[in-house]
Write a protein that holds these residues in place. Structure first.
Motif, PDB file in Angstrom:
ATOM      1  N   GLU A   3      42.888  38.478  25.754  1.00  0.00           N
ATOM      2  CA  GLU A   3      42.844  38.490  27.215  1.00  0.00           C
ATOM      3  C   GLU A   3      42.445  37.119  27.756  1.00  0.00           C
ATOM      4  O   GLU A   3      43.062  36.607  28.695  1.00  0.00           O
ATOM      5  CB  GLU A   3      41.844  39.551  27.677  1.00  0.00           C
ATOM      6  CG  GLU A   3      41.673  39.629  29.169  1.00  0.00           C
ATOM      7  CD  GLU A   3      40.670  40.686  29.582  1.00  0.00           C
ATOM      8  OE1 GLU A   3      39.786  40.350  30.387  1.00  0.00           O
ATOM      9  OE2 GLU A   3      40.769  41.837  29.125  1.00  0.00           O
ATOM     10  N   ILE A   7      44.618  34.694  30.239  1.00  0.00           N
ATOM     11  CA  ILE A   7      44.071  34.217  31.518  1.00  0.00           C
ATOM     12  C   ILE A   7      44.105  32.697  31.569  1.00  0.00           C
ATOM     13  O   ILE A   7      44.492  32.111  32.592  1.00  0.00           O
ATOM     14  CB  ILE A   7      42.640  34.753  31.720  1.00  0.00           C
ATOM     15  CG1 ILE A   7      42.680  36.265  31.934  1.00  0.00           C
ATOM     16  CG2 ILE A   7      41.947  34.053  32.881  1.00  0.00           C
ATOM     17  CD1 ILE A   7      41.320  36.938  31.879  1.00  0.00           C
ATOM     18  N   ARG A  11      46.249  30.676  34.332  1.00  0.00           N
ATOM     19  CA  ARG A  11      45.546  29.736  35.235  1.00  0.00           C
ATOM     20  C   ARG A  11      46.161  28.338  35.138  1.00  0.00           C
ATOM     21  O   ARG A  11      46.395  27.685  36.151  1.00  0.00           O
ATOM     22  CB  ARG A  11      44.059  29.674  34.911  1.00  0.00           C
ATOM     23  CG  ARG A  11      43.274  30.879  35.355  1.00  0.00           C
ATOM     24  CD  ARG A  11      41.796  30.757  34.965  1.00  0.00           C
ATOM     25  NE  ARG A  11      41.161  29.596  35.559  1.00  0.00           N
ATOM     26  CZ  ARG A  11      40.601  29.568  36.772  1.00  0.00           C
ATOM     27  NH1 ARG A  11      40.573  30.664  37.485  1.00  0.00           N
ATOM     28  NH2 ARG A  11      40.061  28.469  37.231  1.00  0.00           N
ATOM     29  N   ILE A  76      50.508  40.456  37.607  1.00  0.00           N
ATOM     30  CA  ILE A  76      50.163  39.247  38.364  1.00  0.00           C
ATOM     31  C   ILE A  76      50.778  39.385  39.745  1.00  0.00           C
ATOM     32  O   ILE A  76      51.997  39.513  39.885  1.00  0.00           O
ATOM     33  CB  ILE A  76      50.673  37.961  37.679  1.00  0.00           C
ATOM     34  CG1 ILE A  76      50.059  37.842  36.286  1.00  0.00           C
ATOM     35  CG2 ILE A  76      50.332  36.744  38.534  1.00  0.00           C
ATOM     36  CD1 ILE A  76      50.522  36.639  35.518  1.00  0.00           C
ATOM     37  N   TYR A  89      43.530  42.767  47.107  1.00  0.00           N
ATOM     38  CA  TYR A  89      42.866  43.273  45.901  1.00  0.00           C
ATOM     39  C   TYR A  89      43.266  44.726  45.652  1.00  0.00           C
ATOM     40  O   TYR A  89      43.518  45.121  44.512  1.00  0.00           O
ATOM     41  CB  TYR A  89      41.344  43.163  46.036  1.00  0.00           C
ATOM     42  CG  TYR A  89      40.862  41.742  46.127  1.00  0.00           C
ATOM     43  CD1 TYR A  89      40.675  40.971  44.983  1.00  0.00           C
ATOM     44  CD2 TYR A  89      40.601  41.157  47.360  1.00  0.00           C
ATOM     45  CE1 TYR A  89      40.240  39.661  45.068  1.00  0.00           C
ATOM     46  CE2 TYR A  89      40.158  39.846  47.454  1.00  0.00           C
ATOM     47  CZ  TYR A  89      39.979  39.104  46.310  1.00  0.00           C
ATOM     48  OH  TYR A  89      39.557  37.809  46.395  1.00  0.00           O
ATOM     49  N   PHE A 103      44.134  44.644  32.758  1.00  0.00           N
ATOM     50  CA  PHE A 103      43.662  43.698  33.760  1.00  0.00           C
ATOM     51  C   PHE A 103      44.849  43.139  34.535  1.00  0.00           C
ATOM     52  O   PHE A 103      45.999  43.242  34.129  1.00  0.00           O
ATOM     53  CB  PHE A 103      42.809  42.577  33.155  1.00  0.00           C
ATOM     54  CG  PHE A 103      43.556  41.541  32.362  1.00  0.00           C
ATOM     55  CD1 PHE A 103      43.976  40.355  32.947  1.00  0.00           C
ATOM     56  CD2 PHE A 103      43.810  41.734  31.018  1.00  0.00           C
ATOM     57  CE1 PHE A 103      44.639  39.389  32.210  1.00  0.00           C
ATOM     58  CE2 PHE A 103      44.472  40.778  30.271  1.00  0.00           C
ATOM     59  CZ  PHE A 103      44.890  39.601  30.873  1.00  0.00           C
ATOM     60  N   MET A 105      45.867  39.921  37.706  1.00  0.00           N
ATOM     61  CA  MET A 105      45.437  38.680  38.349  1.00  0.00           C
ATOM     62  C   MET A 105      46.051  38.597  39.742  1.00  0.00           C
ATOM     63  O   MET A 105      47.206  38.964  39.945  1.00  0.00           O
ATOM     64  CB  MET A 105      45.844  37.476  37.507  1.00  0.00           C
ATOM     65  CG  MET A 105      45.144  37.436  36.157  1.00  0.00           C
ATOM     66  SD  MET A 105      45.591  36.011  35.139  1.00  0.00           S
ATOM     67  CE  MET A 105      44.726  34.694  36.008  1.00  0.00           C
ATOM     68  N   ILE A 107      46.741  35.780  42.545  1.00  0.00           N
ATOM     69  CA  ILE A 107      46.808  34.326  42.700  1.00  0.00           C
ATOM     70  C   ILE A 107      47.334  34.016  44.095  1.00  0.00           C
ATOM     71  O   ILE A 107      48.441  34.426  44.444  1.00  0.00           O
ATOM     72  CB  ILE A 107      47.713  33.688  41.629  1.00  0.00           C
ATOM     73  CG1 ILE A 107      47.194  34.036  40.223  1.00  0.00           C
ATOM     74  CG2 ILE A 107      47.802  32.178  41.836  1.00  0.00           C
ATOM     75  CD1 ILE A 107      48.101  33.597  39.100  1.00  0.00           C
ATOM     76  N   ILE A 118      42.345  32.117  42.557  1.00  0.00           N
ATOM     77  CA  ILE A 118      42.708  32.834  41.331  1.00  0.00           C
ATOM     78  C   ILE A 118      41.613  33.843  40.990  1.00  0.00           C
ATOM     79  O   ILE A 118      40.458  33.470  40.799  1.00  0.00           O
ATOM     80  CB  ILE A 118      42.930  31.857  40.157  1.00  0.00           C
ATOM     81  CG1 ILE A 118      44.028  30.864  40.496  1.00  0.00           C
ATOM     82  CG2 ILE A 118      43.261  32.629  38.881  1.00  0.00           C
ATOM     83  CD1 ILE A 118      44.261  29.800  39.444  1.00  0.00           C
ATOM     84  N   HIS A 119      42.002  35.111  40.917  1.00  0.00           N
ATOM     85  CA  HIS A 119      41.047  36.180  40.655  1.00  0.00           C
ATOM     86  C   HIS A 119      41.560  37.084  39.542  1.00  0.00           C
ATOM     87  O   HIS A 119      42.744  37.417  39.511  1.00  0.00           O
ATOM     88  CB  HIS A 119      40.821  37.010  41.919  1.00  0.00           C
ATOM     89  CG  HIS A 119      40.307  36.186  43.049  1.00  0.00           C
ATOM     90  ND1 HIS A 119      38.973  36.027  43.299  1.00  0.00           N
ATOM     91  CD2 HIS A 119      40.955  35.438  43.981  1.00  0.00           C
ATOM     92  CE1 HIS A 119      38.815  35.236  44.345  1.00  0.00           C
ATOM     93  NE2 HIS A 119      40.003  34.859  44.762  1.00  0.00           N
ATOM     94  N   VAL A 120      40.659  37.474  38.661  1.00  0.00           N
ATOM     95  CA  VAL A 120      40.978  38.399  37.577  1.00  0.00           C
ATOM     96  C   VAL A 120      40.329  39.736  37.915  1.00  0.00           C
ATOM     97  O   VAL A 120      39.145  39.792  38.250  1.00  0.00           O
ATOM     98  CB  VAL A 120      40.455  37.887  36.214  1.00  0.00           C
ATOM     99  CG1 VAL A 120      40.725  38.900  35.118  1.00  0.00           C
ATOM    100  CG2 VAL A 120      41.074  36.539  35.889  1.00  0.00           C
ATOM    101  N   ARG A 122      39.707  43.622  36.396  1.00  0.00           N
ATOM    102  CA  ARG A 122      39.735  44.382  35.146  1.00  0.00           C
ATOM    103  C   ARG A 122      39.637  45.880  35.422  1.00  0.00           C
ATOM    104  O   ARG A 122      38.895  46.308  36.298  1.00  0.00           O
ATOM    105  CB  ARG A 122      38.596  43.943  34.246  1.00  0.00           C
ATOM    106  CG  ARG A 122      38.815  42.557  33.668  1.00  0.00           C
ATOM    107  CD  ARG A 122      37.691  42.137  32.747  1.00  0.00           C
ATOM    108  NE  ARG A 122      37.991  40.871  32.121  1.00  0.00           N
ATOM    109  CZ  ARG A 122      37.855  39.694  32.707  1.00  0.00           C
ATOM    110  NH1 ARG A 122      37.431  39.623  33.942  1.00  0.00           N
ATOM    111  NH2 ARG A 122      38.160  38.587  32.061  1.00  0.00           N
TER     112      ARG A 122
END
Length: 141
Positions: A3, A7, A11, A76, A89, A103, A105, A107, A118-120, A122
């Motif tokens: 993972e 990521i 990124r 993504i 979100y 998970f 992302m 962006i 940029i947010h991950v 989970r």
């Protein structure tokens, strides 16, 4: 690939795309560039992957499209907005739930400071065991 490695790759691709294209385009060019950059980085990525909604075993048809899906199940979602909103979100979480994704992302290429873009997200690991949401796209390793 772990993972964290995925990521890191995503990124890096996102920063390369943002550095070259800037922050004032619509979402579509970023989507095209990200798919290309991710594939160049060795990730199996697809744009605009349809998500069918199923109710009680009945296929209700295409309900949504994921901006980019990294096989087998990494969501993504791309934005080109001046700021992140709660609905962005929620959209990623919704896609993750539908796809049983571990998970995702989010962006946002439109924010002034791209480090904040940029947010991950989970999933609860007990919520989704290994997903088989897209068996036709599974990597043949």
């Amino acid at each position: 690939m772990t993972e964290q490695e995925i990521i890191y790759q995503v990124r890096g691709c996102a920063f390369n795309v943002r550095n070259e294209l800037g922050r004032f385009l619509h979402e579509h060019p970023y989507q095209m560039a990200m798919e290309y950059a991710l594939r160049q980085a060795g990730l199996e990525a697809y744009r605009e992957v349809p998500i069918n909604v199923v109710f009680d075993g009945y296929d209700c048809g295409k309900g949504y499209s994921v901006d980019i899906l990294i096989v087998p199940d990494i969501v993504i979602e791309l934005k080109a907005a001046p700021e992140m909103l709660d609905i962005h979100y929620a959209q990623v979480r919704n896609y993750m739930n539908l796809l049983h994704s571990p998970f995702g992302m989010l962006i946002n290429f439109g924010v002034k400071d791209f480090r904040d873009g940029i947010h991950v997200l989970r999933a609860n690991p007990k919520q989704f065991p290994k997903s088989k949401a897209f068996p036709m796209l599974e990597s043949k390793e």
